[in-house]
Design a protein around this motif. Structure first.
Motif, PDB file in Angstrom:
ATOM      1  N   PHE A 156      30.606  66.575  84.554  1.00 26.41           N
ATOM      2  CA  PHE A 156      29.538  65.689  85.024  1.00 26.41           C
ATOM      3  C   PHE A 156      29.862  64.209  84.925  1.00 26.41           C
ATOM      4  CE2 PHE A 156      27.491  69.557  83.225  1.00 26.41           C
ATOM      5  CZ  PHE A 156      27.066  70.106  84.424  1.00 26.41           C
ATOM      6  N   MET A 157      30.983  63.859  84.320  1.00 26.25           N
ATOM      7  CA  MET A 157      31.431  62.470  84.202  1.00 26.25           C
ATOM      8  C   MET A 157      30.294  61.581  83.683  1.00 26.25           C
ATOM      9  SD  MET A 157      33.790  62.460  87.630  1.00 26.25           S
ATOM     10  CE  MET A 157      34.434  60.810  87.392  1.00 26.25           C
ATOM     11  N   GLY A 158      29.996  60.486  84.366  1.00 24.00           N
ATOM     12  CA  GLY A 158      28.988  59.553  83.889  1.00 24.00           C
ATOM     13  C   GLY A 158      27.575  60.085  83.893  1.00 24.00           C
ATOM     14  N   ASN A 159      27.357  61.244  84.505  1.00 28.04           N
ATOM     15  CA  ASN A 159      26.018  61.838  84.532  1.00 28.04           C
ATOM     16  C   ASN A 159      25.718  62.702  83.306  1.00 28.04           C
ATOM     17  OD1 ASN A 159      25.413  60.710  87.039  1.00 28.04           O
ATOM     18  ND2 ASN A 159      26.261  62.446  88.158  1.00 28.04           N
ATOM     19  N   PHE A 160      26.729  62.955  82.472  1.00 26.96           N
ATOM     20  CA  PHE A 160      26.524  63.860  81.340  1.00 26.96           C
ATOM     21  C   PHE A 160      25.480  63.324  80.361  1.00 26.96           C
ATOM     22  CE2 PHE A 160      27.560  65.017  76.926  1.00 26.96           C
ATOM     23  CZ  PHE A 160      27.280  66.377  76.992  1.00 26.96           C
ATOM     24  N   HIS A 161      25.558  62.072  80.023  1.00 27.10           N
ATOM     25  CA  HIS A 161      24.622  61.524  79.038  1.00 27.10           C
ATOM     26  C   HIS A 161      23.184  61.633  79.536  1.00 27.10           C
ATOM     27  CE1 HIS A 161      23.193  59.168  75.656  1.00 27.10           C
ATOM     28  NE2 HIS A 161      22.508  58.420  76.508  1.00 27.10           N
ATOM     29  N   ARG A 162      22.957  61.367  80.807  1.00 32.42           N
ATOM     30  CA  ARG A 162      21.601  61.489  81.332  1.00 32.42           C
ATOM     31  C   ARG A 162      21.122  62.936  81.253  1.00 32.42           C
ATOM     32  NH1 ARG A 162      19.223  60.068  87.457  1.00 32.42           N
ATOM     33  NH2 ARG A 162      17.088  60.746  86.983  1.00 32.42           N
ATOM     34  N   LEU A 163      22.004  63.897  81.538  1.00 31.13           N
ATOM     35  CA  LEU A 163      21.637  65.298  81.434  1.00 31.13           C
ATOM     36  C   LEU A 163      21.242  65.658  80.001  1.00 31.13           C
ATOM     37  CD1 LEU A 163      24.419  66.903  83.671  1.00 31.13           C
ATOM     38  CD2 LEU A 163      21.959  66.988  84.120  1.00 31.13           C
ATOM     39  N   ALA A 164      22.028  65.180  79.041  1.00 29.93           N
ATOM     40  CA  ALA A 164      21.727  65.469  77.640  1.00 29.93           C
ATOM     41  C   ALA A 164      20.412  64.820  77.212  1.00 29.93           C
ATOM     42  CB  ALA A 164      22.876  64.993  76.759  1.00 29.93           C
ATOM     43  N   THR A 165      20.119  63.649  77.753  1.00 27.48           N
ATOM     44  CA  THR A 165      18.852  62.982  77.453  1.00 27.48           C
ATOM     45  C   THR A 165      17.676  63.780  77.994  1.00 27.48           C
ATOM     46  OG1 THR A 165      19.935  60.814  77.462  1.00 27.48           O
ATOM     47  CG2 THR A 165      17.550  60.846  77.719  1.00 27.48           C
ATOM     48  N   VAL A 166      17.812  64.300  79.221  1.00 27.65           N
ATOM     49  CA  VAL A 166      16.762  65.140  79.802  1.00 27.65           C
ATOM     50  C   VAL A 166      16.584  66.406  78.962  1.00 27.65           C
ATOM     51  CG1 VAL A 166      16.051  66.470  81.815  1.00 27.65           C
ATOM     52  CG2 VAL A 166      17.166  64.247  82.123  1.00 27.65           C
ATOM     53  N   ALA A 178      22.879  71.369  96.494  1.00 27.77           N
ATOM     54  CA  ALA A 178      21.871  70.754  95.633  1.00 27.77           C
ATOM     55  C   ALA A 178      21.314  69.469  96.221  1.00 27.77           C
ATOM     56  CB  ALA A 178      22.458  70.488  94.246  1.00 27.77           C
ATOM     57  N   ASP A 179      22.104  68.776  97.030  1.00 21.87           N
ATOM     58  CA  ASP A 179      21.605  67.564  97.693  1.00 21.87           C
ATOM     59  C   ASP A 179      20.457  67.878  98.646  1.00 21.87           C
ATOM     60  OD1 ASP A 179      23.646  66.186  96.418  1.00 21.87           O
ATOM     61  OD2 ASP A 179      24.955  66.141  98.174  1.00 21.87           O
ATOM     62  N   ASN A 180      20.349  69.130  99.053  1.00 22.40           N
ATOM     63  CA  ASN A 180      19.351  69.535 100.048  1.00 22.40           C
ATOM     64  C   ASN A 180      18.177  70.304  99.443  1.00 22.40           C
ATOM     65  OD1 ASN A 180      20.533  68.977 102.987  1.00 22.40           O
ATOM     66  ND2 ASN A 180      22.236  69.469 101.621  1.00 22.40           N
ATOM     67  N   VAL A 181      17.978  70.173  98.141  1.00 22.19           N
ATOM     68  CA  VAL A 181      16.817  70.782  97.479  1.00 22.19           C
ATOM     69  C   VAL A 181      15.633  69.815  97.560  1.00 22.19           C
ATOM     70  CG1 VAL A 181      15.863  71.603  95.299  1.00 22.19           C
ATOM     71  CG2 VAL A 181      18.224  72.180  95.924  1.00 22.19           C
ATOM     72  N   LEU A 182      14.533  70.267  98.108  1.00 18.49           N
ATOM     73  CA  LEU A 182      13.341  69.442  98.281  1.00 18.49           C
ATOM     74  C   LEU A 182      12.312  69.640  97.171  1.00 18.49           C
ATOM     75  CD1 LEU A 182      12.780  70.084 102.096  1.00 18.49           C
ATOM     76  CD2 LEU A 182      13.863  68.080 101.049  1.00 18.49           C
ATOM     77  N   ALA A 227      17.945  66.885  87.103  1.00 13.32           N
ATOM     78  CA  ALA A 227      18.882  67.626  86.268  1.00 13.32           C
ATOM     79  C   ALA A 227      19.156  69.034  86.765  1.00 13.32           C
ATOM     80  CB  ALA A 227      18.355  67.682  84.831  1.00 13.32           C
ATOM     81  N   ILE A 228      18.141  69.710  87.292  1.00 11.44           N
ATOM     82  CA  ILE A 228      18.340  71.109  87.694  1.00 11.44           C
ATOM     83  C   ILE A 228      19.139  71.231  88.981  1.00 11.44           C
ATOM     84  CG2 ILE A 228      16.266  71.897  86.509  1.00 11.44           C
ATOM     85  CD1 ILE A 228      14.848  72.019  89.230  1.00 11.44           C
ATOM     86  N   ARG A 229      19.292  70.138  89.729  1.00 11.77           N
ATOM     87  CA  ARG A 229      20.025  70.185  91.005  1.00 11.77           C
ATOM     88  C   ARG A 229      21.504  69.863  90.785  1.00 11.77           C
ATOM     89  NH1 ARG A 229      17.632  65.998  94.562  1.00 11.77           N
ATOM     90  NH2 ARG A 229      17.090  65.004  92.583  1.00 11.77           N
ATOM     91  N   GLY A 230      22.156  70.697  89.939  1.00 13.57           N
ATOM     92  CA  GLY A 230      23.583  70.512  89.733  1.00 13.57           C
ATOM     93  C   GLY A 230      23.991  70.322  88.303  1.00 13.57           C
ATOM     94  N   ILE A 259      26.598  59.567  99.967  1.00 10.87           N
ATOM     95  CA  ILE A 259      25.745  59.966  98.846  1.00 10.87           C
ATOM     96  C   ILE A 259      26.346  59.453  97.543  1.00 10.87           C
ATOM     97  CG2 ILE A 259      24.703  61.912  97.647  1.00 10.87           C
ATOM     98  CD1 ILE A 259      24.973  63.508 100.238  1.00 10.87           C
ATOM     99  N   PRO A 260      25.613  58.704  96.740  1.00 12.63           N
ATOM    100  CA  PRO A 260      26.169  58.142  95.501  1.00 12.63           C
ATOM    101  C   PRO A 260      26.439  59.202  94.441  1.00 12.63           C
ATOM    102  CG  PRO A 260      23.835  57.614  95.692  1.00 12.63           C
ATOM    103  CD  PRO A 260      24.233  58.238  96.998  1.00 12.63           C
ATOM    104  N   ASP A 261      27.341  58.890  93.510  1.00 14.67           N
ATOM    105  CA  ASP A 261      27.739  59.833  92.467  1.00 14.67           C
ATOM    106  C   ASP A 261      26.571  60.267  91.586  1.00 14.67           C
ATOM    107  OD1 ASP A 261      30.271  59.453  93.435  1.00 14.67           O
ATOM    108  OD2 ASP A 261      31.046  58.397  91.680  1.00 14.67           O
ATOM    109  N   SER A 262      25.548  59.441  91.487  1.00 12.09           N
ATOM    110  CA  SER A 262      24.426  59.731  90.601  1.00 12.09           C
ATOM    111  C   SER A 262      23.221  60.342  91.322  1.00 12.09           C
ATOM    112  CB  SER A 262      23.977  58.449  89.898  1.00 12.09           C
ATOM    113  OG  SER A 262      23.569  57.470  90.855  1.00 12.09           O
ATOM    114  N   PHE A 263      23.345  60.637  92.611  1.00 16.36           N
ATOM    115  CA  PHE A 263      22.210  61.178  93.366  1.00 16.36           C
ATOM    116  C   PHE A 263      21.740  62.500  92.769  1.00 16.36           C
ATOM    117  CE2 PHE A 263      20.545  63.700  97.005  1.00 16.36           C
ATOM    118  CZ  PHE A 263      19.422  62.917  97.271  1.00 16.36           C
ATOM    119  N   THR A 264      22.683  63.365  92.444  1.00 19.03           N
ATOM    120  CA  THR A 264      22.431  64.574  91.668  1.00 19.03           C
ATOM    121  C   THR A 264      23.459  64.594  90.537  1.00 19.03           C
ATOM    122  OG1 THR A 264      23.949  66.006  92.914  1.00 19.03           O
ATOM    123  CG2 THR A 264      21.681  65.806  93.748  1.00 19.03           C
ATOM    124  N   PRO A 265      23.401  65.539  89.609  1.00 20.54           N
ATOM    125  CA  PRO A 265      24.415  65.586  88.552  1.00 20.54           C
ATOM    126  C   PRO A 265      25.833  65.817  89.052  1.00 20.54           C
ATOM    127  CG  PRO A 265      22.466  66.771  87.858  1.00 20.54           C
ATOM    128  CD  PRO A 265      22.254  66.429  89.312  1.00 20.54           C
TER     129      PRO A 265
END
Length: 531
Positions: free
Chosen positions: A499-509, A201-205, A229-232, A411-417
């Motif tokens: 998704f750890m700390g990325n879950f809330h952002r996913l739910a917001t999206v 998913a890090d390599n999706v353009l 959100a769709i990349r992971g 690559i940071p934890d928040s780069f993708t979900p």
């Protein structure tokens, strides 16, 4: 040491995972939905429960026998879309008549949620297997190499197309050729080259998605948040991704593969303890050593982006305990290495065309779970794992994928979900398999649950992390509120593990792009709607 046929057959069986079948409910909404589909989609692409080919299409990519036989809820129909317009029509008919879609690409859904429902409900399956084109652009001058890949293509089809286009291009995917590209990327996608190039998913353009209104959106139209959100963020939550533009990586003309098998003893426990910290070193991103432990055997699967002589030099310097020698090496091109790893691990001349075969797996029943390790288990821990669990159950397996390198330190934890990066040593996939229904299932679940319970103090905690591509309903399921929408609180139970700390952002999206929760299953992202 060469890998035995018995060991390899058990190692390779893990490629074939879960999917389910289900009885349906008759209703006027269902009838109207089917009528809508019949008016818009060619009859040969639509299979209702009364169709003669319904069961063969339903089971065509089922990767777990327990979902092919259990009486869980079957879809009212299957749409085998051969064009993006068919996807749009299926979504619009579903929205108009209140029938949800479950979307399937390759069938390696460990809980079968892409084609079965745990609860009694009317739904349809949107099967993307006919949408499988791969268009490779090798790149010229300053243009980077890339490929547009339809979601219904398998990893094997992608690897074959890339390998045929250039001997020095590759994609950092997984080790099973029949996995669907759509599912792999939707969950983040870990694999043998992520230490060098990141997750899949890090390599999706770019991507093209059909949203809940039936509109097709590319990266520019969908916006930064949905593209993130769709990349992971897990499949079947935000829409139907129909195609992906992937960045291709440049690799050497020669890569090296080594399979080393050791019978389990104190020495092997010490080697595993050394592997835990060696395998994730950030300064060796070209080298990945995957460990598979089953019964009395441990298989170390080494993949190196370079020649055998260079590999042996690095192993002598940093991991002499494994005893890698030049006679153990298999040198080949990247695409041939993927065929060797995914199809054989014993025949270096296995035909590349084998990666194009789309097969199901109805002979093996499987249950999977997952963990992430941040502190080494150590020699004593491995001795206990072997003595108290693996040595007692030959049909119980642990597959461990090292992190570190680029995926863990750059690559940071928040780069993708996909959040399991900084500080992660490796991922564990637990697998229990059996060959007959009934009492064998209860025993196998007892084995895997016993090992999973034993591992609790040895793995990550608060939350105990899990990998969404190894979906596990045991860690939580969604609850639907009185308004007919998945509750945020129920999703958080399992969502923060994936998704750890990325879950809330996913739910917001999700709350922004699909507030009515049309795209959902038992572990889909719930919509978060601020009060």
């Amino acid at each position: 040491m060469a890998v035995s046929t018995t060991v390899l057959s058990l190692v390779l069986v893990v490629c074939f995972c879960c999917h389910v079948v289900v009885p349906s409910l008759a209703s006027s909404s269902e009838e109207n939905f089917l009528q809508c589909l019949s008016e818009k989609i060619p009859g040969e692409l639509l299979f209702t429960q009364s169709s003669s080919g319904f069961m063969s299409v339903l089971t065509s990519s089922v990767q777990n026998a327990r979902f092919a036989t259990n009486a869980t809820v079957r879809p009212a129909c299957i749409v085998t879309a051969s064009d993006v317009a068919h996807v749009q029509d299926a979504v619009r008919c579903g929205r108009w008549h209140g029938v949800r879609l479950r979307v399937r690409s390759g069938g390696h859904d460990y809980e079968g949620l892409s084609y079965r429902s745990v609860r009694a409900e009317v739904f349809a399956v949107l099967d993307l297997a006919r949408l499988r084109a791969v268009r490779v652009r090798p790149g010229e001058k300053d243009e980077e190499a890339s490929a547009w890949v339809d979601s219904g293509a398998t990893l094997g089809e992608l690897y074959y197309a890339v390998g045929m286009a250039s001997p020095t291009l590759a994609f950092p995917g997984g080790a099973c050729p029949t996995v669907g590209v759509g599912g792999f990327l939707s969950g983040g996608g870990i694999g043998l080259m992520m230490r060098k190039f990141g997750t899949g998913a890090d390599n999706v353009l770019d991507a093209r998605i059909v949203n809940a209104d039936g509109d097709v959106l590319d990266k520019a139209a969908m916006g930064e948040d949905l593209f993130w959100a769709i990349r992971g963020g897990g499949g079947e939550s935000f829409g139907v991704v129909v195609s992906w533009k992937l960045k291709l990586s440049v690799v050497p003309r020669t890569v090296t593969v080594v399979n080393t098998v050791r019978a389990f003893d104190e020495t092997t426990a010490a080697v595993l303890a050394k592997w835990e910290t060696f395998a994730v070193r950030p300064f060796l991103p070209d080298l990945t050593i995957r460990a598979v432990v089953q019964g009395n055997n441990t298989v170390f699967q080494t993949f190196f982006l370079g020649s055998c002589s260079r590999l042996v030099g690095k192993m002598d310097a940093f991991f002499p305990e494994l005893g890698t020698r030049e006679g153990d090496c298999r040198e080949m091109s990247w695409v041939r290495a993927m065929a060797f790893i995914t199809l054989s691990s014993s025949d270096v001349n296995v035909p590349l065309e084998g990666m194009l075969k789309r097969t199901n797996n109805l002979g093996t029943y499987v249950k999977n779970k997952s963990d992430y390790v941040r502190c080494a288990v150590g020699k004593a821990g491995w001795e206990r794992i072997y003595r108290e669990h693996l040595s007692r159950n030959g049909a119980l397996m642990m597959i461990m994928e090292p992190h570190g390198g680029v995926v863990g330190s750059v690559i940071p934890d928040s780069f993708t979900p996909y959040p399991h990066r900084n500080g992660v040593l490796y991922n564990i996939q637990y697998v229990a398999f059996w060959w007959a229904d009934g009492g064998a299932a209860e025993a196998a679940n007892g084995w895997i649950n016993g090992l999973y319970g034993f591992m609790e103090p040895l793995v990550s905690s608060n939350p105990r992390e899990a990998f969404v591509n190894y979906r596990d309903l045991d860690i939580g399921q969604n609850t639907v509120g009185n308004d007919g929408v998945t509750t945020y609180e129920s999703g958080k139970v399992w969502g923060e593990k994936y998704f750890m700390g990325n879950f809330h952002r996913l739910a917001t999206v999700k709350g922004q792009v699909d507030p009515g929760d049309y795209f959902r299953n038992e572990q889909s992202i719930p919509p978060f709607r601020a009060a």
